[in-house]
Design an enzyme around this catalytic site. Structure first.
Site, PDB file in Angstrom:
ATOM      1  N   LYS A  36       0.843  -1.209   0.000  1.00 19.33           N
ATOM      2  CA  LYS A  36       0.000   0.000   0.000  1.00 19.33           C
ATOM      3  C   LYS A  36       0.875   1.255   0.000  1.00 19.33           C
ATOM      4  O   LYS A  36       2.088   1.171   0.270  1.00 19.33           O
ATOM      5  CB  LYS A  36      -0.915  -0.014   1.231  1.00 19.33           C
ATOM      6  CG  LYS A  36      -0.182   0.030   2.570  1.00 19.33           C
ATOM      7  CD  LYS A  36      -1.132  -0.250   3.731  1.00 19.33           C
ATOM      8  CE  LYS A  36      -0.384  -0.229   5.061  1.00 19.33           C
ATOM      9  NZ  LYS A  36      -1.235  -0.687   6.186  1.00 19.33           N
ATOM     10  N   TYR A 248      16.722  29.341   9.947  1.00 21.11           N
ATOM     11  CA  TYR A 248      15.532  30.045  10.425  1.00 21.11           C
ATOM     12  C   TYR A 248      15.480  30.099  11.939  1.00 21.11           C
ATOM     13  O   TYR A 248      15.782  29.104  12.614  1.00 21.11           O
ATOM     14  CB  TYR A 248      14.272  29.328   9.939  1.00 21.11           C
ATOM     15  CG  TYR A 248      13.923  29.583   8.502  1.00 21.11           C
ATOM     16  CD1 TYR A 248      13.693  30.871   8.039  1.00 21.11           C
ATOM     17  CD2 TYR A 248      13.812  28.529   7.611  1.00 21.11           C
ATOM     18  CE1 TYR A 248      13.355  31.096   6.705  1.00 21.11           C
ATOM     19  CE2 TYR A 248      13.474  28.739   6.289  1.00 21.11           C
ATOM     20  CZ  TYR A 248      13.247  30.035   5.842  1.00 21.11           C
ATOM     21  OH  TYR A 248      12.924  30.247   4.544  1.00 21.11           O
TER      22      TYR A 248
HETATM   23  C1  LIG Z   1      -0.598  -1.733   6.899  1.00 21.95           C
HETATM   24  C2  LIG Z   1      -1.189  -3.025   7.306  1.00 21.95           C
HETATM   25  C3  LIG Z   1      -0.379  -4.174   7.418  1.00 21.95           C
HETATM   26  C4  LIG Z   1       1.127  -4.127   7.322  1.00 21.95           C
HETATM   27  O1  LIG Z   1       1.616  -3.600   8.551  1.00 21.95           O
HETATM   28  P1  LIG Z   1       3.172  -3.450   8.874  1.00 21.95           P
HETATM   29  O2  LIG Z   1       3.201  -3.023  10.284  1.00 21.95           O
HETATM   30  O3  LIG Z   1       3.686  -2.401   7.955  1.00 21.95           O
HETATM   31  O4  LIG Z   1       3.825  -4.742   8.652  1.00 21.95           O
HETATM   32  C5  LIG Z   1      -1.013  -5.390   7.661  1.00 21.95           C
HETATM   33  N1  LIG Z   1      -2.348  -5.449   7.834  1.00 21.95           N
HETATM   34  C6  LIG Z   1      -3.147  -4.362   7.785  1.00 21.95           C
HETATM   35  C7  LIG Z   1      -4.607  -4.516   8.004  1.00 21.95           C
HETATM   36  C8  LIG Z   1      -2.587  -3.110   7.533  1.00 21.95           C
HETATM   37  O5  LIG Z   1      -3.368  -2.023   7.494  1.00 21.95           O
END
Ligand SMILES: *Cc1c(COP(=O)(O)O)cnc(C)c1O
Length: 353
Positions: A36, A248
C-alpha cells in the site's frame, strides 16, 4: 554530471532478502507482501514484480485505485490482490473488473459486495479501527447468506510492542472467532506479528514495513537489510564564524568557528522537519550533526574538518544511518519517514525483476 537533487536509491535485492527472512520466520504460513501507499514510498510495482519473482503470489493494498494500478502492473500474472478498504458503496463493479478481492469491514460493505465473488472478512479484535465486531461476526457466521469468506483477517494494535497485553487478548479473540468460519484461512500478523512468533502466524502473514527495512518493534532490527538510501548533494559550503547563527529562527549558534554544507534536501523532499536537532547526516566517513532547522528545500550539515566540494553527496538515510534511528531522532515512525521520502526525490531502483 553532478546530481542536483535528493536521490533515493531503493534496493530491491534488499526487499527480496527481507521477504525471504520473513517467509522463513513464518514457517508454513503464506507471506503476503503489503504494498500500500506505493509500497511505503519504495515503489509498489517494482516491489511486487520483484517479490513475484521471489515466489510471492498474494499482495495487499489499501485503496481500490492502488489495486487497479497493481493489477495493470502485474499484467497476466495470476496474483491475488486484496484491498484493505474493502467494498465501499458502488465499488463492487470496479473490484470485480480488476479481479480484486475486498477485505469486507462492515455490514454495509457486505451488502455492497452482495456475494459478488470470493472475499476476505476483517473482524475487529481490539483495535477499534476496521472490521466487524465479534457479535456481528457471530451473526454472520450463523446466517452467511450467499457470502463466501475465503480469508478471515484481523489486525494487531500493538504488534510493535511485544510485551503489550493487548497482543495476547487479540490472539485469544481471533482464535475464538476463527472457529466460526472453519472453511476460511486466517491471517492476523503484520510485520510485528511475524516477529511475535508462530502462535500469531496462522495461515498467512501480511508484513509491510519490515520488507522495506523498518524494524518491527519500533527500533532497528539487525536481521533486516536496509532498503532505502537517501542522499543529497551539497549546493554551497560556507564558513560560519563563532557567535553566528545558522538557519531560520537563529536556533543554532556556533560556539566555535565551523564549516557548514548546505544540502539540497528539505521537508518538501519528505525529510522530516523534526529531524533537527537530534538527527544526523553521514559525510566523509563520519556522522555529522545538523545545524539549525530543516527548511523546505535545504539542510545545513556541520562538516568541520572534512574536505568537501559543491556536488559531493551527503547521506541522510542509508547504510550508515539506519532508517529507524533517523525516524527516532525525528520522533516519528519508520513508516512515516519511508512514505514521505518517496515523494519528491528522484527514485531509482537496483535489482529490478
Ligand atoms: C498496513 C497493514 C499491514 C502491514 O503492517 P506493517 O506493520 O507495515 O507490517 C497489515 N495489515 C493491515 C490490516 C494493515 O493495514
Amino acid at each position: 554530471m553532478p546530481a542536483d537533487a535528493a536521490r533515493l536509491t531503493i534496493d530491491l535485492d534488499a526487499i527480496a532478502a527481507n521477504y525471504r527472512l520473513l517467509r522463513d520466520m513464518a514457517g508454513g504460513a503464506e507471506t503476503a507482501p503489503v504494498v500500500k501507499a506505493d509500497g511505503y514510498g519504495m515503489g509498489a510495482n517494482q516491489t511486487a514484480l520483484r517479490l513475484w519473482a521471489e515466489g510471492a503470489r498474494t499482495f495487499y493494498v489499501a485503496r481500490l485505485a492502488e489495486g487497479e494500478a497493481l493489477r495493470r502492473a502485474l499484467g497476466d500474472r495470476a496474483a491475488t490482490i486484496l484491498v484493505f478498504d474493502g467494498c465501499p458503496a458502488g465499488a463492487a463493479e470496479r473490484l470485480t473488473a480488476s479481479k480484486l478481492i475486498p477485505v469486507l469491514n462492515s455490514g454495509e460493505q457486505i451488502s455492497a459486495w452482495a456475494g459478488a465473488g470470493p472475499c476476505a472478512l476483517q473482524v475487529d479484535t481490539g483495535m477499534n479501527r476496521l472490521g466487524l465486531t465479534l457479535a456481528e461476526a457471530a451473526d454472520l457466521a450463523a446466517a452467511p447468506g450467499g457470502l463466501r469468506v475465503d480469508l478471515l483477517l484481523s489486525h494487531l494494535a500493538c504488534a510493535a510492542q511485544p510485551g503489550h497485553p493487548l497482543n495476547d487478548k487479540q490472539l485469544q479473540r481471533f482464535t475464538a472467532v476463527r472457529r466460526l468460519f472453519p472453511q476460511a484461512r486466517a491471517s492476523l500478523a503484520s510485520s510485528g506479528g511475524v516477529f511475535l512468533g508462530p502462535d500469531y502466524h496462522f495461515d498467512q502473514v501480511r508484513p509491510g514495513v519490515s520488507l522495506y527495512g523498518g524494524g518491527p518493534h519500533d527500533g532497528h532490527e539487525p536481521r533486516l537489510t536496509a532498503v532505502a538510501t537517501l542522499e543529497a548533494p551539497i549546493l554551497q559550503i560556507r564558513d560560519v564564524p563563532q557567535g553566528d547563527s545558522v538557519g531560520y529562527g537563529a536556533d543554532f549558534v556556533a560556539e566555535t568557528p565551523l564549516k557548514a554544507a548546505i544540502v539540497t534536501a528539505g521537508y518538501a523532499d519528505g525529510y522530516l522537519r523534526a529531524s533537527a536537532p537530534a538527527g544526523g547526516a553521514w559525510f566523509a566517513g563520519a556522522r555529522r550533526r545538523l545545524l539549525g532547522r530543516v527548511s523546505m528545500d535545504l539542510i545545513a550539515v556541520d562538516i568541520t574538518g572534512a574536505d568537501a566540494r559543491a556536488g559531493d553527496m551527503v547521506e541522510l538515510i542509508g547504510p550508515n544511518l539506519t532508517l529507524d534511528d533517523a525516524a527516532r531522532a525525528a520522533e516519528a515512525s519508520a513508516y512515516e519517514f519511508l512514505v514521505r521520502i518517496g515523494r519528491r526525490s528522484r527514485r531509482r531502483w537496483i535489482g529490478e525483476a
